[in-house]
Design an enzyme around this catalytic site. Sequence first.
Site, PDB file in Angstrom:
ATOM      1  NE  ARG A 172     -17.735  -1.764  33.160  1.00  0.00           N
ATOM      2  CZ  ARG A 172     -18.026  -0.501  33.558  1.00  0.00           C
ATOM      3  NH1 ARG A 172     -18.934  -0.232  34.509  1.00  0.00           N
ATOM      4  NH2 ARG A 172     -17.372   0.448  32.921  1.00  0.00           N
ATOM      5  CG  HIS A 232     -21.101   3.679  15.846  1.00  0.00           C
ATOM      6  ND1 HIS A 232     -21.726   4.364  17.179  1.00  0.00           N
ATOM      7  CD2 HIS A 232     -20.721   4.704  15.228  1.00  0.00           C
ATOM      8  CE1 HIS A 232     -21.651   5.450  16.873  1.00  0.00           C
ATOM      9  NE2 HIS A 232     -21.006   5.719  15.735  1.00  0.00           N
ATOM     10  CG  HIS A 266     -44.824   9.727  -0.127  1.00  0.00           C
ATOM     11  ND1 HIS A 266     -44.391  11.142   0.229  1.00  0.00           N
ATOM     12  CD2 HIS A 266     -46.277   9.826  -0.109  1.00  0.00           C
ATOM     13  CE1 HIS A 266     -45.496  11.984   0.326  1.00  0.00           C
ATOM     14  NE2 HIS A 266     -46.385  11.136   0.211  1.00  0.00           N
TER      15      HIS A 266
HETATM   16  P1  FAD Z   1     -15.353   0.626  27.359  1.00  0.00           P
HETATM   17  O1  FAD Z   1     -17.127   0.214  26.865  1.00  0.00           O
HETATM   18  O2  FAD Z   1     -15.442   1.626  28.293  1.00  0.00           O
HETATM   19  O3  FAD Z   1     -15.096  -0.974  28.062  1.00  0.00           O
HETATM   20  C1  FAD Z   1     -13.828  -0.930  28.590  1.00  0.00           C
HETATM   21  C2  FAD Z   1     -13.915  -2.241  29.647  1.00  0.00           C
HETATM   22  O4  FAD Z   1     -12.692  -2.533  29.849  1.00  0.00           O
HETATM   23  C3  FAD Z   1     -14.723  -1.791  30.813  1.00  0.00           C
HETATM   24  O5  FAD Z   1     -15.813  -2.508  31.283  1.00  0.00           O
HETATM   25  C4  FAD Z   1     -13.829  -1.797  32.057  1.00  0.00           C
HETATM   26  O6  FAD Z   1     -14.299  -2.388  33.287  1.00  0.00           O
HETATM   27  C5  FAD Z   1     -12.883  -2.795  31.399  1.00  0.00           C
HETATM   28  N1  FAD Z   1     -11.395  -2.578  31.800  1.00  0.00           N
HETATM   29  C6  FAD Z   1     -10.711  -1.416  31.957  1.00  0.00           C
HETATM   30  N2  FAD Z   1      -9.249  -1.573  32.271  1.00  0.00           N
HETATM   31  C7  FAD Z   1      -9.286  -2.939  32.519  1.00  0.00           C
HETATM   32  C8  FAD Z   1      -8.352  -3.937  33.083  1.00  0.00           C
HETATM   33  N3  FAD Z   1      -6.985  -3.490  33.229  1.00  0.00           N
HETATM   34  N4  FAD Z   1      -8.427  -4.868  33.253  1.00  0.00           N
HETATM   35  C9  FAD Z   1      -9.798  -5.541  33.101  1.00  0.00           C
HETATM   36  N5  FAD Z   1     -10.828  -4.898  32.430  1.00  0.00           N
HETATM   37  C10 FAD Z   1     -10.516  -3.535  32.101  1.00  0.00           C
HETATM   38  N6  FAD Z   1     -21.470   5.734  22.195  1.00  0.00           N
HETATM   39  C11 FAD Z   1     -22.244   5.579  21.079  1.00  0.00           C
HETATM   40  O7  FAD Z   1     -21.605   5.122  20.191  1.00  0.00           O
HETATM   41  N7  FAD Z   1     -23.579   5.957  21.309  1.00  0.00           N
HETATM   42  C12 FAD Z   1     -24.109   6.124  22.476  1.00  0.00           C
HETATM   43  O8  FAD Z   1     -25.385   6.308  22.504  1.00  0.00           O
HETATM   44  C13 FAD Z   1     -23.256   6.459  23.694  1.00  0.00           C
HETATM   45  N8  FAD Z   1     -23.725   6.767  24.669  1.00  0.00           N
HETATM   46  C14 FAD Z   1     -23.023   6.887  25.887  1.00  0.00           C
HETATM   47  C15 FAD Z   1     -23.560   7.240  26.889  1.00  0.00           C
HETATM   48  C16 FAD Z   1     -22.748   7.655  28.101  1.00  0.00           C
HETATM   49  C17 FAD Z   1     -23.343   8.059  29.372  1.00  0.00           C
HETATM   50  C18 FAD Z   1     -21.391   7.375  28.040  1.00  0.00           C
HETATM   51  C19 FAD Z   1     -20.469   7.509  29.220  1.00  0.00           C
HETATM   52  C20 FAD Z   1     -20.634   6.803  26.883  1.00  0.00           C
HETATM   53  C21 FAD Z   1     -21.643   6.745  25.714  1.00  0.00           C
HETATM   54  N9  FAD Z   1     -21.290   6.315  24.469  1.00  0.00           N
HETATM   55  C22 FAD Z   1     -21.752   6.046  23.251  1.00  0.00           C
HETATM   56  C23 FAD Z   1     -19.601   6.144  24.115  1.00  0.00           C
HETATM   57  C24 FAD Z   1     -19.343   4.479  24.358  1.00  0.00           C
HETATM   58  O9  FAD Z   1     -19.769   4.045  25.839  1.00  0.00           O
HETATM   59  C25 FAD Z   1     -17.896   4.158  24.099  1.00  0.00           C
HETATM   60  O10 FAD Z   1     -17.380   4.679  23.015  1.00  0.00           O
HETATM   61  C26 FAD Z   1     -17.672   2.798  24.390  1.00  0.00           C
HETATM   62  O11 FAD Z   1     -18.124   2.067  25.284  1.00  0.00           O
HETATM   63  C27 FAD Z   1     -16.069   2.224  23.886  1.00  0.00           C
HETATM   64  O12 FAD Z   1     -16.029   0.920  24.171  1.00  0.00           O
HETATM   65  P2  FAD Z   1     -14.730   0.176  24.369  1.00  0.00           P
HETATM   66  O13 FAD Z   1     -14.855  -1.290  24.215  1.00  0.00           O
HETATM   67  O14 FAD Z   1     -13.563   0.943  23.806  1.00  0.00           O
HETATM   68  O15 FAD Z   1     -14.531   0.572  26.110  1.00  0.00           O
END
Ligand code: FAD
Length: 467
Positions: free
Chosen positions: A37, A323, A446
């Site tokens: 991204r 988290h 409280h």
């Molecule tokens: P991601 O945050 O998905 O990050 C992965 C990153 O890897 C991305 O930026 C992607 O571009 C990059 N990527 C993927 N493949 C490659 C590659 N081959 N090379 C380079 N880069 C790559 N969770 C909560 O706990 N609280 C919330 O309030 C909450 N609200 C949410 C609301 C929405 C609308 C959505 C969709 C999700 C929400 N979530 C929430 C869930 C949370 O966003 C995810 O659980 C969290 O982002 C997961 O983190 P991650 O690091 O595993 O992956």
Amino acid sequence: MAEFDFDVIVIGSGPGGYVAAIRAAQLGLKTACVESRDTLGGTCLNVGCIPSKALLHGSELFEEANDGTLAKFGVKIPAPELDLVAMQGEKATAVKELTGGIAFLFKKNKVTWLKGMGAFIDKHTVQVGDSQHTAKNVVIATGSSVTPLPGVTVDNDGGVIVDSTGALALDRVPQKMVVIGGGVIGLELGSVWRRLGAQVTVVEFLDQLLPGMDGTVRKEAAKIFKKQGMELKLSTKVTGASVDGGKATLTLEPAAGGEAETIEADCVLVAIGRRPNTEGLNLDAIGLATNQRGQIETDHEFRTKIDSVWAVGDVIPGPMLAHKAEDEGIAVAENIAGETGIVNHAVIPSVVYTMPEIAGVGLTEEAAKEAGHTVKVGNFPMMANSRAKTNRDTEGFVKIIADAETDRVLGAWVVASLAGTMIAQIAQAMEFGATSEDIAYTCHAHPTHSEAIKEAAMAVRGLPIHI
Ligand code: FAD
Ligand code: NAD
């Protein structure tokens, strides 16, 4: 010359990846993070947690100004006007500040951002764009993407059928919005657009909203969202969709089969879950297979089956929560550095940021019984909490589930305006192995909403004071 370019390459900069990279660098490891991204922070900061919470906050303020809440407290204002451009602008500012914050933290901790898609050449070599980079350890933190619904084509570029990313960026309030999926995203984003004026219908395949949550909470959630004006079509599946002239027509059928009906909408949000991102990683090059759900399996130290390749976050099994990903990010970096990184997956809180908020940690009552526990349950309604009564936000309850023999807290479920904040106390108590008595005899300030937790703990022994 060093054997490898880096000690650690993390692929993905979401809450799992960026936290792993920062902690690895803090521990003295030469670290890079690959992100395709334009901004760091992954789904959570760019199109997930943060923008959704910005719109939830803005729309809640609008509703409070609109539904007489402010007037009830003597704050009289003319009928409010919605400036959606400004509301979306505040969201964009929050996202910009927070994603920029990660770029700052990378610089501060000397984490190298390798911009582009990462793919394995071998277990120590990652291709990013035209260049190859080697590392002693590689952490896969590629997160997840929206699960598509067969026969329903999403068009986030101004189209009628959108996923969460499109629903966060609408430039108009839909008149009629249909949400497919009564899970977390459907209820949070459905709430945003309902508060801003849309008529919202939620179509859910199962017989209740919010699968995985405690049964009492799921029933209460249905009551609350119906009362707020959402139409709920439970035990119903979408079997087809067509778009014509800015309107979608969806075909719905009872989940168990039966007569079909059609429903029209000028906006459809598809929110039926998310699936792990592994395509494009070239996992074949390292001989790493995914499980039946497309996830990468790890041991409790976050090692995959391939030596020196690790994985955390949404791409591995467990709840898809920011988290959880962050804690795994810290743990994996500590394990790589030779320290002991542990995540207690039995104590991961989850929160739905609607109004009231819905939060839980540990076991549901159903799961506790299934696991063989005899349980004692303490309930306390927010209606009997003095601060909630004073603030006029009395919807909801606290439910604490304890083991009948040991009194150890097995789980807790909270529906309350501040449930997301309140649940942290129970998570911490559970980490310390608390009994319900420990919570009941902890002095709570409280008047606070958190006193409802103390009362629910007292109710486990049948001795609450205020009911
Ligand atoms: P991601 O945050 O998905 O990050 C992965 C990153 O890897 C991305 O930026 C992607 O571009 C990059 N990527 C993927 N493949 C490659 C590659 N081959 N090379 C380079 N880069 C790559 N969770 C909560 O706990 N609280 C919330 O309030 C909450 N609200 C949410 C609301 C929405 C609308 C959505 C969709 C999700 C929400 N979530 C929430 C869930 C949370 O966003 C995810 O659980 C969290 O982002 C997961 O983190 P991650 O690091 O595993 O992956
Ligand atoms: P979800 O799993 O929470 O809910 C999806 C819902 O869609 C389920 O209730 C499921 O029964 C239903 N469903 C599935 N197929 C269907 C069909 N064909 N027709 C009708 N209903 C169908 O998924 P989500 O809401 O898309 O969220 C994805 C992930 O993002 C979740 O794992 C969640 O943890 C995470 N998230 C978390 C938060 C938060 O923590 N506040 C907010 C948003 C997203």
